[in-house]
Design a protein around this motif. Structure first.
Motif, PDB file in Angstrom:
ATOM      1  N   HIS A  11      -2.337   2.097  11.469  1.00  0.00           N
ATOM      2  CA  HIS A  11      -2.124   0.782  12.060  1.00  0.00           C
ATOM      3  C   HIS A  11      -2.965  -0.254  11.316  1.00  0.00           C
ATOM      4  CE1 HIS A  11      -2.207  -2.508  14.966  1.00  0.00           C
ATOM      5  NE2 HIS A  11      -1.179  -1.936  15.588  1.00  0.00           N
ATOM      6  N   PRO A  12      -2.424  -1.446  11.050  1.00  0.00           N
ATOM      7  CA  PRO A  12      -3.185  -2.455  10.292  1.00  0.00           C
ATOM      8  C   PRO A  12      -4.566  -2.753  10.844  1.00  0.00           C
ATOM      9  CG  PRO A  12      -0.900  -3.138  10.505  1.00  0.00           C
ATOM     10  CD  PRO A  12      -1.051  -1.892  11.346  1.00  0.00           C
ATOM     11  N   ASP A  13      -4.750  -2.659  12.163  1.00  0.00           N
ATOM     12  CA  ASP A  13      -6.070  -2.929  12.751  1.00  0.00           C
ATOM     13  C   ASP A  13      -7.107  -1.894  12.326  1.00  0.00           C
ATOM     14  OD1 ASP A  13      -5.005  -5.109  14.006  1.00  0.00           O
ATOM     15  OD2 ASP A  13      -4.882  -4.184  15.999  1.00  0.00           O
ATOM     16  N   TRP A  14      -6.661  -0.740  11.840  1.00  0.00           N
ATOM     17  CA  TRP A  14      -7.577   0.343  11.480  1.00  0.00           C
ATOM     18  C   TRP A  14      -7.784   0.473   9.968  1.00  0.00           C
ATOM     19  CZ3 TRP A  14     -10.316   3.765  14.658  1.00  0.00           C
ATOM     20  CH2 TRP A  14     -10.148   3.556  16.025  1.00  0.00           C
ATOM     21  N   ARG A  15      -7.178  -0.410   9.199  1.00  0.00           N
ATOM     22  CA  ARG A  15      -7.398  -0.365   7.759  1.00  0.00           C
ATOM     23  C   ARG A  15      -8.848  -0.735   7.452  1.00  0.00           C
ATOM     24  NH1 ARG A  15      -1.752  -3.479   6.341  1.00  0.00           N
ATOM     25  NH2 ARG A  15      -0.390  -1.659   6.655  1.00  0.00           N
ATOM     26  N   GLY A  16      -9.446  -0.002   6.531  1.00  0.00           N
ATOM     27  CA  GLY A  16     -10.839  -0.226   6.186  1.00  0.00           C
ATOM     28  C   GLY A  16     -11.817   0.517   7.071  1.00  0.00           C
ATOM     29  N   SER A  17     -11.319   1.286   8.022  1.00  0.00           N
ATOM     30  CA  SER A  17     -12.192   2.001   8.955  1.00  0.00           C
ATOM     31  C   SER A  17     -12.590   3.387   8.459  1.00  0.00           C
ATOM     32  CB  SER A  17     -11.489   2.161  10.313  1.00  0.00           C
ATOM     33  OG  SER A  17     -10.385   3.051  10.190  1.00  0.00           O
ATOM     34  N   GLY A  18     -11.963   3.862   7.394  1.00  0.00           N
ATOM     35  CA  GLY A  18     -12.180   5.233   6.936  1.00  0.00           C
ATOM     36  C   GLY A  18     -11.167   6.208   7.503  1.00  0.00           C
ATOM     37  N   LEU A  19     -10.255   5.728   8.344  1.00  0.00           N
ATOM     38  CA  LEU A  19      -9.299   6.625   8.987  1.00  0.00           C
ATOM     39  C   LEU A  19      -8.354   7.263   7.977  1.00  0.00           C
ATOM     40  CD1 LEU A  19      -7.947   7.904  11.424  1.00  0.00           C
ATOM     41  CD2 LEU A  19      -6.688   5.753  11.785  1.00  0.00           C
ATOM     42  N   ALA A  20      -7.886   6.507   6.986  1.00  0.00           N
ATOM     43  CA  ALA A  20      -6.947   7.070   6.008  1.00  0.00           C
ATOM     44  C   ALA A  20      -7.583   8.231   5.255  1.00  0.00           C
ATOM     45  CB  ALA A  20      -6.490   5.986   5.032  1.00  0.00           C
ATOM     46  N   VAL A  21      -8.831   8.071   4.841  1.00  0.00           N
ATOM     47  CA  VAL A  21      -9.524   9.158   4.148  1.00  0.00           C
ATOM     48  C   VAL A  21      -9.693  10.354   5.071  1.00  0.00           C
ATOM     49  CG1 VAL A  21     -11.685   9.850   3.041  1.00  0.00           C
ATOM     50  CG2 VAL A  21     -10.709   7.605   2.562  1.00  0.00           C
ATOM     51  N   ALA A  22     -10.073  10.100   6.330  1.00  0.00           N
ATOM     52  CA  ALA A  22     -10.261  11.197   7.282  1.00  0.00           C
ATOM     53  C   ALA A  22      -8.960  11.959   7.510  1.00  0.00           C
ATOM     54  CB  ALA A  22     -10.800  10.650   8.604  1.00  0.00           C
ATOM     55  N   LEU A  23      -7.845  11.255   7.573  1.00  0.00           N
ATOM     56  CA  LEU A  23      -6.552  11.917   7.756  1.00  0.00           C
ATOM     57  C   LEU A  23      -6.217  12.793   6.553  1.00  0.00           C
ATOM     58  CD1 LEU A  23      -4.508   9.009   9.371  1.00  0.00           C
ATOM     59  CD2 LEU A  23      -4.753  11.297  10.360  1.00  0.00           C
ATOM     60  N   LYS A  24      -6.480  12.300   5.351  1.00  0.00           N
ATOM     61  CA  LYS A  24      -6.187  13.097   4.157  1.00  0.00           C
ATOM     62  C   LYS A  24      -7.045  14.354   4.111  1.00  0.00           C
ATOM     63  CE  LYS A  24      -3.541  12.508   1.617  1.00  0.00           C
ATOM     64  NZ  LYS A  24      -2.085  12.807   1.655  1.00  0.00           N
ATOM     65  N   TYR A  25      -8.305  14.249   4.494  1.00  0.00           N
ATOM     66  CA  TYR A  25      -9.162  15.439   4.460  1.00  0.00           C
ATOM     67  C   TYR A  25      -8.831  16.410   5.585  1.00  0.00           C
ATOM     68  CZ  TYR A  25     -11.875  14.340   0.405  1.00  0.00           C
ATOM     69  OH  TYR A  25     -12.238  14.122  -0.896  1.00  0.00           O
ATOM     70  N   ALA A  26      -8.361  15.903   6.709  1.00  0.00           N
ATOM     71  CA  ALA A  26      -7.883  16.805   7.757  1.00  0.00           C
ATOM     72  C   ALA A  26      -6.624  17.533   7.287  1.00  0.00           C
ATOM     73  CB  ALA A  26      -7.595  16.017   9.034  1.00  0.00           C
ATOM     74  N   GLN A  27      -5.764  16.821   6.590  1.00  0.00           N
ATOM     75  CA  GLN A  27      -4.569  17.445   6.024  1.00  0.00           C
ATOM     76  C   GLN A  27      -4.965  18.478   4.972  1.00  0.00           C
ATOM     77  OE1 GLN A  27      -2.011  14.566   4.135  1.00  0.00           O
ATOM     78  NE2 GLN A  27      -0.189  15.840   4.350  1.00  0.00           N
TER      79      GLN A  27
END
Length: 276
Positions: A99-115
């Motif tokens: 979600h755009p509100d969560w960009r820059g939060s580190g969530l995208a990196v966390a999702l990739k490492y969980a994957q």
């Protein structure tokens, strides 16, 4: 649980495997929020469902205080599936949406490492995915924060429109990530190499590409925020990058990093020494 930087008005989150078909309906909305997809472009929950029982990975990000048996709506997702070609098995990651509100939060990196964690548990050591080479923030995520590299350029990878004569071309770079290597996040390096593509002096449009370079490392500028440009300017950069990246990657270069100098950013193309 992953903490969110204090500068952002966001709560801590958890990343969960999504296995309930009803919870998968919420992953459709994440795609719309992230990219503004029309209904026809949204991957439906039925595909998440069948993938989840056939070796795929379906992950959702939720507020940390939500309950797993009654989760709130997700605000991030990662989705991929096993791929097989030429006798080689790997994992292809088809969707990463935040979600755009969560960009820059580190969530995208966390999702990739969980994957990555789930895929390694399946005994698979390589992951691929595609991204739009005009979106610099995604390039920074893929190349600088994850330590992956782009190995091939694909013009018109998707048909995103009704008429190929008028649709904005959906070119993509193919990313390859060696999952067996440790995390390699690093700040953007300073530009180092000959310029194959740059903006014209004192302007925004791309200059004439240089396609005859042969050094071990060359640079191709990309607009920092191409998504804010008008369509004609974005198209000029699309076609210039298509020409430059297609040429050099066809000659054995890979995109290995994203360099930065002030507000200007550059793809770093490194030649495979075996092809020198």
């Amino acid at each position: 649980m992953s903490p969110v930087p204090a500068s952002l008005p966001l709560r801590p989150y958890v990343i969960r495997d999504v296995t309930d078909p009803w919870a998968m309906r919420g992953l459709e909305g994440v795609q719309v929020d992230a990219w503004g997809y029309p209904d026809r472009e949204v991957l439906p929950s039925s595909m998440f469902r069948i993938s989840s029982v056939c070796g795929g990975v379906v992950l959702g990000a939720y507020a940390a205080d939500s309950q797993e048996d009654a989760p709130q709506l997700p605000f991030g997702l990662a989705y991929g599936f096993p791929a097989l070609a030429g006798g080689q098995l790997w994992h292809h990651s088809h969707l990463l949406a935040v979600h755009p509100d969560w960009r820059g939060s580190g969530l995208a990196v966390a999702l990739k490492y969980a994957q990555r964690e789930r895929v390694l548990a399946q005994g698979i050591g390589r992951m691929t995915w595609t991204f739009d080479p005009l979106i610099a923030r995604n390039a920074r995520l893929n190349l600088g924060k994850l330590g992956a590299r782009a190995v091939s350029y694909h013009p018109d990878w998707y048909a995103l429109g009704d008429d190929p004569a008028t649709a904005f071309p959906a070119d993509r770079l193919m990313i390859e990530w060696d999952l067996t290597q440790p995390r390699a996040s690093h700040p953007p390096p300073a530009p180092d190499g000959e310029l194959a593509l740059a903006a014209v002096p004192e302007g925004e449009e791309p200059d004439t590409p240089r396609l005859n370079l042969s050094g071990l490392q060359v640079l191709a500028e990309v607009p920092r925020k191409a998504e804010l440009m008008n369509e004609a300017l974005r198209l000029s950069w699309r076609l210039a990058l298509r020409e430059v990246l297609g040429e050099y990657m066809g000659r054995g270069y890979a995109v290995t990093d994203m360099a930065a100098a002030g507000e200007r950013v550059y793809y770093v193309l490194t030649k495979d020494r075996l092809t020198v």
